[in-house]
Each structure stands twice: as C-alpha cells, then as structure tokens.
Scaffold this motif. Structure first.
Motif, PDB file in Angstrom:
ATOM      1  N   ALA A  58      33.242  32.669  36.138  1.00 35.64           N
ATOM      2  CA  ALA A  58      34.478  32.145  36.715  1.00 35.64           C
ATOM      3  C   ALA A  58      35.402  33.312  37.036  1.00 35.64           C
ATOM      4  O   ALA A  58      35.507  34.278  36.270  1.00 35.64           O
ATOM      5  CB  ALA A  58      35.168  31.181  35.750  1.00 35.64           C
ATOM      6  N   PHE A  59      36.085  33.207  38.168  1.00 41.80           N
ATOM      7  CA  PHE A  59      37.017  34.254  38.596  1.00 41.80           C
ATOM      8  C   PHE A  59      38.294  33.645  39.135  1.00 41.80           C
ATOM      9  O   PHE A  59      38.281  32.642  39.848  1.00 41.80           O
ATOM     10  CB  PHE A  59      36.398  35.124  39.700  1.00 41.80           C
ATOM     11  N   LEU A  84      34.451  36.675  35.182  1.00 42.76           N
ATOM     12  CA  LEU A  84      34.246  37.797  36.098  1.00 42.76           C
ATOM     13  C   LEU A  84      35.602  38.473  36.263  1.00 42.76           C
ATOM     14  O   LEU A  84      36.467  37.992  36.995  1.00 42.76           O
ATOM     15  CB  LEU A  84      33.713  37.310  37.446  1.00 42.76           C
ATOM     16  N   ALA A  85      35.779  39.550  35.557  1.00 45.08           N
ATOM     17  CA  ALA A  85      37.080  40.214  35.534  1.00 45.08           C
ATOM     18  C   ALA A  85      37.157  41.301  36.604  1.00 45.08           C
ATOM     19  O   ALA A  85      36.236  42.100  36.762  1.00 45.08           O
ATOM     20  CB  ALA A  85      37.328  40.829  34.160  1.00 45.08           C
ATOM     21  N   VAL A  86      38.261  41.317  37.323  1.00 42.85           N
ATOM     22  CA  VAL A  86      38.541  42.366  38.295  1.00 42.85           C
ATOM     23  C   VAL A  86      39.729  43.163  37.762  1.00 42.85           C
ATOM     24  O   VAL A  86      40.829  42.621  37.644  1.00 42.85           O
ATOM     25  CB  VAL A  86      38.870  41.785  39.678  1.00 42.85           C
ATOM     26  N   PRO A  87      39.526  44.423  37.403  1.00 40.06           N
ATOM     27  CA  PRO A  87      40.612  45.200  36.805  1.00 40.06           C
ATOM     28  C   PRO A  87      41.879  45.170  37.663  1.00 40.06           C
ATOM     29  O   PRO A  87      41.839  45.370  38.868  1.00 40.06           O
ATOM     30  CB  PRO A  87      40.026  46.618  36.735  1.00 40.06           C
ATOM     31  N   VAL A 106      43.262  43.778  49.088  1.00 41.92           N
ATOM     32  CA  VAL A 106      42.476  44.985  49.355  1.00 41.92           C
ATOM     33  C   VAL A 106      41.057  44.607  49.773  1.00 41.92           C
ATOM     34  O   VAL A 106      40.318  43.972  49.013  1.00 41.92           O
ATOM     35  CB  VAL A 106      42.438  45.901  48.116  1.00 41.92           C
ATOM     36  N   GLY A 107      40.662  44.998  50.953  1.00 41.43           N
ATOM     37  CA  GLY A 107      39.316  44.735  51.426  1.00 41.43           C
ATOM     38  C   GLY A 107      38.281  45.596  50.718  1.00 41.43           C
ATOM     39  O   GLY A 107      38.546  46.748  50.376  1.00 41.43           O
ATOM     40  N   GLY A 108      37.113  45.049  50.468  1.00 37.96           N
ATOM     41  CA  GLY A 108      36.025  45.780  49.825  1.00 37.96           C
ATOM     42  C   GLY A 108      36.020  45.691  48.317  1.00 37.96           C
ATOM     43  O   GLY A 108      35.006  46.013  47.676  1.00 37.96           O
ATOM     44  N   LEU A 109      37.117  45.249  47.723  1.00 36.38           N
ATOM     45  CA  LEU A 109      37.202  45.183  46.265  1.00 36.38           C
ATOM     46  C   LEU A 109      36.225  44.148  45.702  1.00 36.38           C
ATOM     47  O   LEU A 109      35.530  44.409  44.716  1.00 36.38           O
ATOM     48  CB  LEU A 109      38.633  44.862  45.830  1.00 36.38           C
ATOM     49  N   ALA A 110      36.152  42.998  46.328  1.00 36.14           N
ATOM     50  CA  ALA A 110      35.253  41.950  45.831  1.00 36.14           C
ATOM     51  C   ALA A 110      33.800  42.409  45.859  1.00 36.14           C
ATOM     52  O   ALA A 110      33.042  42.164  44.908  1.00 36.14           O
ATOM     53  CB  ALA A 110      35.427  40.686  46.656  1.00 36.14           C
ATOM     54  N   SER A 111      33.403  43.055  46.934  1.00 34.01           N
ATOM     55  CA  SER A 111      32.016  43.533  47.033  1.00 34.01           C
ATOM     56  C   SER A 111      31.711  44.562  45.957  1.00 34.01           C
ATOM     57  O   SER A 111      30.629  44.548  45.350  1.00 34.01           O
ATOM     58  CB  SER A 111      31.772  44.130  48.418  1.00 34.01           C
ATOM     59  N   ALA A 112      32.660  45.455  45.699  1.00 31.69           N
ATOM     60  CA  ALA A 112      32.466  46.468  44.660  1.00 31.69           C
ATOM     61  C   ALA A 112      32.327  45.822  43.283  1.00 31.69           C
ATOM     62  O   ALA A 112      31.504  46.252  42.463  1.00 31.69           O
ATOM     63  CB  ALA A 112      33.632  47.452  44.671  1.00 31.69           C
ATOM     64  N   VAL A 113      33.115  44.793  43.038  1.00 32.72           N
ATOM     65  CA  VAL A 113      33.034  44.084  41.752  1.00 32.72           C
ATOM     66  C   VAL A 113      31.683  43.400  41.602  1.00 32.72           C
ATOM     67  O   VAL A 113      31.032  43.497  40.557  1.00 32.72           O
ATOM     68  CB  VAL A 113      34.180  43.066  41.635  1.00 32.72           C
TER      69      VAL A 113
END
Length: 262
Positions: A58-59, A84-87, A106-113
């Motif tokens: 869960a996010f 699902l933690a995103v710092p 911020v674009g690209g953050l989700a993919s990196a996570v």
C-alpha cells in the motif's frame, strides 16, 4: 451559519462537531451504498493475490499515507500488507513539511522507488491519493501496471472533473488502475463552512478512506475463508496469546512480509 459541501443543512443549534459527524457519517453511507460493487471486487482481487502466492503493498503520500499505514501490521488486519514507503512523502515528519508536497510532483521518483522495491509481477499495490492528480501516484500506477502488478486506486473521482492533472499525460490515478474506489470526498477536502471563518474546514478524507479500505480488507478475509483458506490475520498483542499467534503467522508468511526485514 452555512452547510459544508457534503454535510447537508445544519440542524438548528447544532455544533460544528455535530455537523462534522453528520457529514462523515453521510459520506460513509454513500461509500457503503455506491461503492458496494467495487469494494467486493477489490476484496476479491486481494484474496486472489493472496491465494496465488502474491504479495500486498500500500502506498500513499502525505495524509493519504495514513490510510496506507492503517493497513500494515495491525490487529485484525492481513499480515501480508506491506507499506511501500517513499522517503520524504510518507507523512508530515519530513522537514520542511512542504517538501513532501513538492516531491509528489517530481517525475521519475515513482519509477525509482519501484525499481528498488520488492514489488514484482503478480503482486498487488493499493495506491491512495485523494486528488489523484500529482505526478507521483499517476506514475506509480502506470509503471506498476506495466510491470504486471495489479493496482487498486483509492481517490476522489470528483478531482478529475474539477482540477487539472499535474502529470504530463493529462491523466489521473483513476485512469491507470485495475479497480478504482471513489471516496466521494469533495474537492478541497473540507466538510464545513461558517460565515465567520474565511476558509472551509474539517477534512474527512482520512476517516472515509480508512473505513473504505478496512471494508475491502474485511471482504478479502471473508472471500479467503469461503475458499477454505485461513486468512493470514494478526491479533492484538494486548490480548492473551496474541504474540504467540502473530509469531506463527509472521513465520509462516515470512517470504511475503517485508516490514520485519532490516
């Protein structure tokens, strides 16, 4: 004194507290009645994932994370639900607090996570975003589904009609989900107004979203039981035998539980 977006006309002499309870109860009734089919489908999809050996995540960003956290490692809940933690965006503990809102765009953050998370094809991800308009939840849903991950979105569909998407595609979270649960929260997330107060106040999204998701989890547990599968539920550690019960469940499903790993 005037009524809020979802609270109806105030009763004579009613307090703001009473009006808020009325508004929240009204929303809960709407979700129960109008989302019944979607709640059943979401609970079934979660049960399907558990039965097939998949993992649950869960996010949510900002206050939407509260509803995600409410599903993880709690008495009466499914032991397999992981956060699902995103710092920087999990809650209001980041300083400055406004950084969390900025990171949602911020674009690209989700993919990196997702690249560094345990999520894989066959798993299920619940994404909670009240507005569903920011870069992070939209990209999270798009990327997850492209990787074979089932996505349940929890959002207020009204935002798609009354706000502009912040994702380059012009789409919203609701457009990239296997199932969508509509919280019915009015745009702005404030249920009350008063002539003497210049801004609307008293948000109800956490109350409604949390209840909505617990209804889904209850459905999932019931579906598993109907199939002859014991739902992997946790018990309160504050009742006799609770710790022993939980130790058994956590050991049995250790390969699908990530909140115990360092």
């Amino acid at each position: 004194m005037s009524a809020g977006p979802s609270g109806g006309q105030p009763r004579g002499g009613s307090t703001s507290a009473e009006r808020f309870f009325d508004a929240a109860i009204g929303l809960l009734r709407r979700v129960r009645d109008e989302d019944a089919e979607e709640i059943a489908a979401a609970g079934t999809l979660i049960a399907d994932t558990v039965a097939a050996g998949g993992r649950l995540f869960a996010f949510g960003a900002g206050h939407s994370s509260l509803a995600a956290q409410d599903l993880v490692y709690r008495a009466g809940g499914l032991a397999l639900m992981n956060l699902l933690a995103v710092p920087g965006v999990v809650g209001v503990d980041v300083m400055p607090t406004t950084l969390g809102s900025a990171l949602e765009r911020v674009g690209g953050l989700a993919s990196a996570v997702l690249d560094t998370s345990p999520l894989r094809s066959g798993d299920l991800l619940v994404i909670i975003s009240l507005s569903g308009r920011n870069e992070l939840p939209v990209e999270m849903a798009m990327t997850a589904r492209a990787r074979g991950i089932k996505v349940i979105g929890v959002t207020s569909v009204a935002y798609a009609a009354e706000t502009k998407s912040r994702h380059a595609s012009g789409t919203y979270l609701k457009d990239h989900c296997d199932l969508v649960l509509d919280s019915k929260i009015a745009v702005g997330d404030a249920e009350l107004t008063l002539d003497t107060i210049p801004a609307p106040f008293a948000p109800a999204s956490t109350v409604v979203t949390t209840a909505l998701l617990q209804a889904v989890m209850a459905t999932a547990a019931g579906v598993l039981a109907e199939r002859g599968i014991e739902p992997p539920l946790l018990r309160s550690g504050n009742v006799d035998g609770g710790h022993e019960w939980n130790a058994r469940v956590l050991t049995e499903y250790a390969d699908r539980i990530f909140y115990r790993q360092a």
